[in-house]
Design a protein around this motif. Structure first.
Motif, PDB file in Angstrom:
ATOM      1  N   GLY A  34       0.922  -1.275   0.017  1.00 62.04           N
ATOM      2  CA  GLY A  34       0.112   0.051   0.001  1.00 62.04           C
ATOM      3  C   GLY A  34       0.829   1.274   0.073  1.00 62.04           C
ATOM      4  N   PRO A  35       0.202   2.173  -0.379  1.00 59.95           N
ATOM      5  CA  PRO A  35       0.804   3.601  -0.489  1.00 59.95           C
ATOM      6  C   PRO A  35       1.255   4.399   0.812  1.00 59.95           C
ATOM      7  CG  PRO A  35      -1.296   4.140  -0.977  1.00 59.95           C
ATOM      8  CD  PRO A  35      -1.172   2.607  -0.638  1.00 59.95           C
ATOM      9  N   ASP A  36       0.653   4.009   1.808  1.00 58.11           N
ATOM     10  CA  ASP A  36       0.895   4.517   3.034  1.00 58.11           C
ATOM     11  C   ASP A  36       2.553   4.402   3.852  1.00 58.11           C
ATOM     12  OD1 ASP A  36      -1.717   4.679   2.627  1.00 58.11           O
ATOM     13  OD2 ASP A  36      -2.553   3.374   4.292  1.00 58.11           O
ATOM     14  N   GLY A  37       3.096   3.458   3.362  1.00 57.88           N
ATOM     15  CA  GLY A  37       4.530   3.204   4.151  1.00 57.88           C
ATOM     16  C   GLY A  37       4.231   2.826   5.467  1.00 57.88           C
ATOM     17  N   LEU A  38       3.193   1.814   5.702  1.00 58.42           N
ATOM     18  CA  LEU A  38       3.224   1.290   6.902  1.00 58.42           C
ATOM     19  C   LEU A  38       3.974  -0.022   7.138  1.00 58.42           C
ATOM     20  CD1 LEU A  38      -0.647   0.967   7.628  1.00 58.42           C
ATOM     21  CD2 LEU A  38       0.997   2.617   8.679  1.00 58.42           C
ATOM     22  N   ILE A  39       4.493  -0.099   8.320  1.00 59.73           N
ATOM     23  CA  ILE A  39       5.447  -1.066   8.729  1.00 59.73           C
ATOM     24  C   ILE A  39       4.854  -1.935  10.090  1.00 59.73           C
ATOM     25  CG2 ILE A  39       7.589  -1.577   9.789  1.00 59.73           C
ATOM     26  CD1 ILE A  39       8.756   0.663   8.282  1.00 59.73           C
ATOM     27  N   ALA A  40       4.930  -3.090   9.939  1.00 57.82           N
ATOM     28  CA  ALA A  40       4.333  -3.989  11.016  1.00 57.82           C
ATOM     29  C   ALA A  40       5.891  -4.628  11.595  1.00 57.82           C
ATOM     30  CB  ALA A  40       3.518  -5.285  10.801  1.00 57.82           C
ATOM     31  N   ALA A  41       5.849  -4.300  12.817  1.00 50.13           N
ATOM     32  CA  ALA A  41       7.130  -4.821  13.545  1.00 50.13           C
ATOM     33  C   ALA A  41       6.999  -5.694  14.802  1.00 50.13           C
ATOM     34  CB  ALA A  41       8.014  -3.516  14.057  1.00 50.13           C
ATOM     35  N   PHE A  42       7.840  -6.596  14.893  1.00 51.66           N
ATOM     36  CA  PHE A  42       7.824  -7.402  16.173  1.00 51.66           C
ATOM     37  C   PHE A  42       9.064  -7.112  16.945  1.00 51.66           C
ATOM     38  CE2 PHE A  42       5.970  -9.370  12.689  1.00 51.66           C
ATOM     39  CZ  PHE A  42       4.906 -10.084  12.922  1.00 51.66           C
ATOM     40  N   VAL A  43       8.811  -6.733  18.188  1.00 54.71           N
ATOM     41  CA  VAL A  43       9.677  -6.108  18.996  1.00 54.71           C
ATOM     42  C   VAL A  43       9.841  -7.024  20.335  1.00 54.71           C
ATOM     43  CG1 VAL A  43      10.627  -4.211  20.507  1.00 54.71           C
ATOM     44  CG2 VAL A  43       9.205  -3.995  18.407  1.00 54.71           C
ATOM     45  N   LEU A  44      11.228  -7.625  20.526  1.00 58.41           N
ATOM     46  CA  LEU A  44      11.184  -8.568  21.863  1.00 58.41           C
ATOM     47  C   LEU A  44      12.367  -7.921  22.771  1.00 58.41           C
ATOM     48  CD1 LEU A  44      10.205 -11.209  22.356  1.00 58.41           C
ATOM     49  CD2 LEU A  44      12.343 -12.350  21.708  1.00 58.41           C
ATOM     50  N   ASP A  45      12.172  -8.059  23.996  1.00 58.98           N
ATOM     51  CA  ASP A  45      12.739  -7.202  25.093  1.00 58.98           C
ATOM     52  C   ASP A  45      13.950  -8.401  25.280  1.00 58.98           C
ATOM     53  OD1 ASP A  45      14.068  -6.523  27.188  1.00 58.98           O
ATOM     54  OD2 ASP A  45      12.202  -5.946  28.316  1.00 58.98           O
TER      55      ASP A  45
END
Lengths: 145, 669
Positions: free
Chosen positions: B400-411
Motif C-alpha cells: 500500500g501507499p501509506d508506507g506502513l510497517i508491522a514490527a515485532f519487538v522482543l525485550d
C-alpha cells in the motif's frame, strides 16, 4: 715471559675449591704464581680493567679462573667488565663453576668467556679438568703481547 | 401483455363480403339505387371501423379503403385507389426481416386460393423508409353465390407501438433475469387475499426448484425450505408482516431441493391499502459465499488479534516517518507509555529511539523497501523514564501507499544481563587465571632459584668430601688401617652417588622448564646415533641392534634425543647379564600418533611395579646390581608428556622389557 708476573688469577670464594685447584695446578707444575681472590670486588680491585694506568704492578695475569657464584660482585659481572675493557679483553677467562644452568653457560659465552667448565664432583675428574685447561691456556694458547 | 383473440376486423370483412353478395340479382335501377345506397352504407361501415380496411378487385387493385387504412399507410384516397399489393415501391417483410414474396401476401392468398388468412404479422416498408408493423387478415370476396372469387377484403391494424412495448418488456425481463442471476437476488410477491406466491427465476434457482414443481398457492410449504432451526423465525416474521405490516430482513439457513445447505438473506415488505396489508413483496439472496468470505476474514482478523493481544512480544504498526498507529500492551510496557498516549497519537518510535540507533532503524527500512522484510536486528528503545531497553526487532513493510510497517519487538534485557554477567564472569576467570599464572610463575622462579642453589651449593661440599677423602686415601694411606680405608671408600662412593643424583635431578628440572622448539625430527637418525654412542660406551660387549624404519615426528630434537638416550642406555644396562644382548627399535603409526618401542632381551622387571617405573627415584633393581639414580625414565615420561604423548612399559622377570612412547603426528605436515 716475565717470571715475576702472576700467571693465574683464581677468583673463588670456597677455600676448599681454592685448595683443590691449587693442588691440581701445582702437582703438575703449571702455576707457580697464582693470585687468589675470594670475591668479585677483590678481583676487579686487583685487575682494574677500567684503569689501565693502575694495572697490577707485575702485569695482567695470563689466565683468569672465574667462579660465578661470588659474594658482593658476581662472576658474570666481573667477566663483563674484563671483556668490556680494551686493556683486559684479551686475557683468557675460563669460567669454572658448579652451575650446570644453561642460562649461565649461554650468558658467559655471550659476554666473551673463553671456556666454560663445570666442576666435576669426582676429585679425579676435577684434577684432570684443571690440569688440562692449565696446560692448554698457559702453555699452548698464544695471545697478543 | 398480449392483446389477443380473433380480429373483429376479420369478422367485419366477412360481413361486408356477405352484404356485397346480396345485391347481385336486383333490377338495374333498383340495383343502382341499392348500390348507391349500399355504397353509402358500406362507406359508413368502413369509416366506422377501428381497423384499416381495403378492398381488392380480381386484379388485385384497390377499389376501396377506409380512413384508418389511409392513415396507417399514409396515402390519400386517389393515391390508394388502383394500387396493387405487389408494388415495387412498397416492400413487405416478415417479423424476422425476410422479404415476403408476392404470392405469400395475405391478399393474394385469399384471392387465389379462396381461403381466408388470419392474423399474419408483417411489416410494410413505406417508400419513405418508415416500416409499419401490421396484423393482417384477408377474406376472399365472391361475386353472387358462385364460387368465383372476385376480390378480397383486407383488414389490418397498426401494431408497431404494441410491438415496441412488447420488445421493451422482453428486454427488461431479460435484463432483470440476468441481473438477478448475477447478484443472486431473487424477488417474490405474496398476495394476501389469494394466498398465491410469485417467484422470479432467481428464486427458483436459489431453491434449486423448477417452476413446474412449485406450487404457488402454498406459502407454508415454501417456509419448509428453511433449515429446521430457522423455520420459527421466518414463520413469525412472515406472520407479523402479513398481520401487522411489519417488514423484516433476516439471514437464515436454507436447505435447497437438492439438499444443499446455503445461507440466504431474505426480506419482506408489506404493501398496505386502506389500512390492510394486501401484498408482501421482498427479495431473497444467496449469501453463502459472502458469509464464507466474511467468516474467513473474521477468523483471520481474530488470529491477528490473538497474536497481538497475546503479548508474547511487542507488536506495532507504525509509519516510516515515526508515528505509532497501533501497539499491544507488551510494547507499551516496554517503552513505558500508556494506551491513552497511544490513542491521542502522541507516540513516535523515532522519538523513542536513541539518536545513535536511528541509522540502524533506517538501514532496516531500506532493507524492507528492497526485500519486503528486514533481517532481525538489535537496537535500543528509550523509555519514558529515560532508561534504555535493548530489543531485537524484525519488521515487514505492509503493501500500500501509506508506507506502513508491522514490527515485532522482543525485550532482550534479560539476555543482555546474562551476557553481561557471563562477560564479567569470564573477565574474573581471566583475572584468576592470570593471578594463578603469576603465582605459578613465581613458584617456577623459586624452583629455578632452588635448583640453581642445589646445583651450586650442594655440589661444592660434595666435591670437597670426595676430594679430601681421596687425598686422605692417597697421601696418608700409611697412617690408616684397612678398616679406616674401607670406610673412607664408602664415603667417596656415596658422595659420588649423591653427585649423580643431584645432576639427574637438575636434568629433570631442566626438562620441565625448557621451552620446546618444534621441528620435524628424524627419529631414525637419532635412534641410530644414540645406539652407536651407547655401543661405544660399552666396549667389549657385542650388542645386536635392530633398528627398523622410524617415522619422523614433530618435537624438540634435543629433548627427544634425551628420550632415546635414556631408553637405549637402559636397554644396554639391563642386558648386561645376557649372553647375546639384542635391542630392537620399532615404530608403528596408529590413530594420529606414532608409537615407538625399544625392546630388549635383558633381565626385565616385575610388572606389578610398572606404575612406579616412570616416577623419579623409583628403582626396581639394587644399585649394586645396576647403577643409576632412578631419574632416567622420569625424564623420558616428562619429555613425552610435554609433547602430548604417552609412555608405557611391558615385561616379565627374565623375559626382557619393552618400553614405548607415542607422539601425536597431527602437526606434522
Amino acid at each position: 715471559m716475565n717470571v715475576e708476573s702472576v700467571e693465574v688469577l683464581l677468583v673463588e670464594d670456597s677455600p676448599d675449591d681454592v685448595e683443590l685447584t691449587l693442588r691440581a695446578l701445582r702437582e703438575h707444575n703449571l702455576a707457580n704464581r697464582v693470585k687468589v681472590v675470594s670475591d668479585g670486588v677483590e678481583a676487579l680491585d686487583y685487575i682494574r680493567p677500567d684503569d689501565p694506568a693502575n694495572a697490577p704492578r707485575d702485569g695482567y695475569p695470563k689466565l683468569v679462573l672465574l667462579d660465578l657464584k661470588l659474594p658482593r660482585i658476581g662472576g658474570l659481572e666481573v667477566l663483563r667488565r674484563l671483556k668490556a675493557s680494551e686493556a683486559t679483553k684479551t686475557i683468557p677467562i675460563v669460567v669454572l663453576t658448579s652451575s650446570q644452568e644453561e642460562s649461565d653457560l649461554v650468558e658467559s659465552y655471550r659476554l666473551g668467556a673463553n671456556s666454560y667448565i663445570v666442576k666435576p664432583v669426582d676429585f679425579q675428574q676435577f684434577t684432570q679438568a684443571v690440569v688440562r685447561l692449565g696446560l692448554y691456556w698457559l702453555l699452548l694458547n698464544k695471545v697478543p703481547e | 401483455m398480449r392483446s389477443t383473440g380473433p380480429s373483429s376486423a376479420g369478422d367485419g370483412a366477412d360481413r361486408t363480403a356477405a352484404a356485397s353478395g346480396a345485391y347481385g340479382d336486383s333490377t338495374l335501377e333498383r340495383t343502382q339505387e341499392a348500390l348507391l345506397h349500399s355504397e353509402r352504407w358500406h362507406e359508413a361501415v368502413l369509416d366506422g371501423l377501428a381497423e384499416g380496411v381495403v378492398v381488392h378487385d380480381t386484379e388485385g387493385r384497390i377499389v376501396a379503403s377506409n380512413p384508418v387504412a389511409r392513415a396507417i399507410l399514409g396515402l390519400e384516397v386517389d393515391e390508394l385507389t388502383g394500387k396493387t399489393s405487389v408494388d415495387p415501391e412498397w416492400q413487405s417483410v416478415w417479423s424476422d426481416g425476410t422479404p415476403v414474396r408476392g404470392e405469400d401476401l395475405p391478399a393474394v392468398i385469399a384471392r387465389t386460393t379462396g381461403q381466408p388468412v388470419h392474423d399474419v404479422v408483417m411489416g410494410v416498408r413505406h417508400p419513405s423508409g418508415v416500416t409499419k408493423w401490421l396484423r393482417v387478415s384477408a377474406m376472399p370476396l365472391r361475386e353472387g353465390l358462385g364460387d368465383e372469387v372476385s376480390g378480397a377484403v383486407i383488414s389490418f391494424s397498426d401494431i408497431s407501438e404494441a410491438r415496441r412495448a412488447e420488445q421493451a418488456l422482453r428486454d427488461s425481463q431479460v435484463l432483470l433475469n440476468a441481473t438477478q442471476e448475477l447478484t443472486k437476488v431473487g424477488g417474490w410477491a405474496y398476495d394476501v387475499e389469494s394466498k398465491t406466491v410469485t417467484w422470479t427465476d432467481e428464486v427458483y434457482r436459489i431453491h434449486e426448484v423448477s417452476p413446474d414443481a412449485h406450487n404457488p398457492n402454498s406459502a407454508a410449504r415454501d417456509i419448509e425450505f428453511y433449515a429446521p432451526g430457522d423455520q420459527a423465525r421466518i414463520d413469525e416474521a412472515f406472520l407479523l408482516a402479513v398481520e401487522e405490516g411489519r417488514p423484516y430482513d433476516l439471514e437464515l439457513r436454507l436447505i435447497t431441493a437438492n439438499g444443499r445447505e446455503i445461507w440466504v438473506r431474505t426480506s419482506g415488505h408489506p404493501e398496505i391499502e386502506d389500512g390492510r396489508v394486501v401484498r408482501l413483496y421482498g427479495d431473497i439472496q444467496d449469501i453463502t459465499e459472502q458469509r464464507a468470505a466474511k467468516e474467513e476474514l473474521r477468523v483471520a482478523h481474530e488470529r491477528v488479534r490473538r497474536l497481538f493481544d497475546a503479548n508474547i512480544m511487542g507488536n506495532v504498526f507504525v509509519r516510516q516517518t515515526g508515528a505509532i498507529l497501533e501497539a499491544n500492551d507488551y510494547f507499551l510496557d516496554l517503552i513505558g507509555r500508556t494506551r491513552a498516549e497511544l490513542e491521542r497519537g502522541e507516540l513516535d518510535w523515532r522519538a523513542a529511539t536513541p539518536p545513535e540507533w536511528l541509522p540502524t532503524s533506517d538501514h532496516a527500512i531500506g532493507e524492507m523497501r528492497s526485500a519486503g522484510t528486514s533481517a532481525p536486528y538489535e537496537k535500543e528503545y528509550l523509555r519514558a523514564d529515560g532508561a534504555r531497553v535493548p530489543v531485537i526487532v524484525a519488521a515487514t513493510a505492509l503493501p500500500g501507499p501509506d508506507g506502513l510497517i508491522a514490527a515485532f519487538v522482543l525485550d532482550i534485557s534479560e539476555r543482555k544481563r546474562a551476557e553481561e554477567s557471563l562477560r564479567t564472569l569470564n573477565a574474573e576467570l581471566e583475572e584468576r587465571v592470570q593471578a594463578r599464572t603469576a603465582a605459578l610463575e613465581a613458584t617456577n622462579y623459586e624452583l629455578e632459584a632452588f635448583s640453581y642453589s642445589v646445583s651450586h651449593d650442594l655440589r661444592a661440599p660434595l666435591r670437597s668430601i670426595d676430594a679430601f677423602s681421596q687425598i686422605l686415601l692417597r697421601e696418608h694411606a700409611e697412617a690408616l688401617d684397612a678398616e679406616a680405608r674401607r670406610l673412607l671408600g664408602v664415603v667417596v662412593r656415596n658422595a659420588q652417588q649423591m653427585g649423580h643424583l643431584i645432576d639427574d635431578l637438575l636434568a629433570l628440572s631442566r626438562v620441565g622448564r625448557k621451552d620446546l622448539e618444534w621441528t620435524p625430527v628424524d627419529m631414525g637418525v637419532q635412534a641410530r646415533s644414540v645406539a652407536a654412542e651407547c655401543s661405544a660406551a660399552a666396549p667389549g660387549r657385542a650388542i645386536e641392534f635392530d633398528i627398523g624404519s622410524l617415522h619422523r615426528a614433530p618435537g624438540d630434537p634435543g629433548l627427544l634425543r634425551l628420550v632415546w638416550t635414556n631408553l637405549i642406555d637402559n636397554a644396554v644396562k639391563f642386558t648386561r647379564p645376557v649372553e647375546r644382548p639384542r635391542i630392537e627399535v620399532r615404530c608403528r603409526r596408529r590413530e594420529g600418533e606414532c608409537r615407538y618401542t625399544v625392546r630388549d632381551n635383558g633381565v626385565g622387571f616385575d610388572p606389578a611395579y610398572v606404575d612406579n617405573l616412570f616416577k623419579p627415584f623409583q628403582r626396581l633393581h639394587q644399585t649394586a646390581e645396576f647403577e643409576g639414580t632412578g631419574i632416567g625414565l622420569a625424564i623420558v615420561a616428562r619429555i613425552v608428556h610435554r609433547h602430548g604423548g604417552r609412555v608405557w612399559a611391558e615385561s616379565a622377570p627374565g623375559e626382557g622389557a619393552t618400553f614405548g612412547f607415542s607422539l601425536p603426528t597431527k602437526e606434522l605436515t
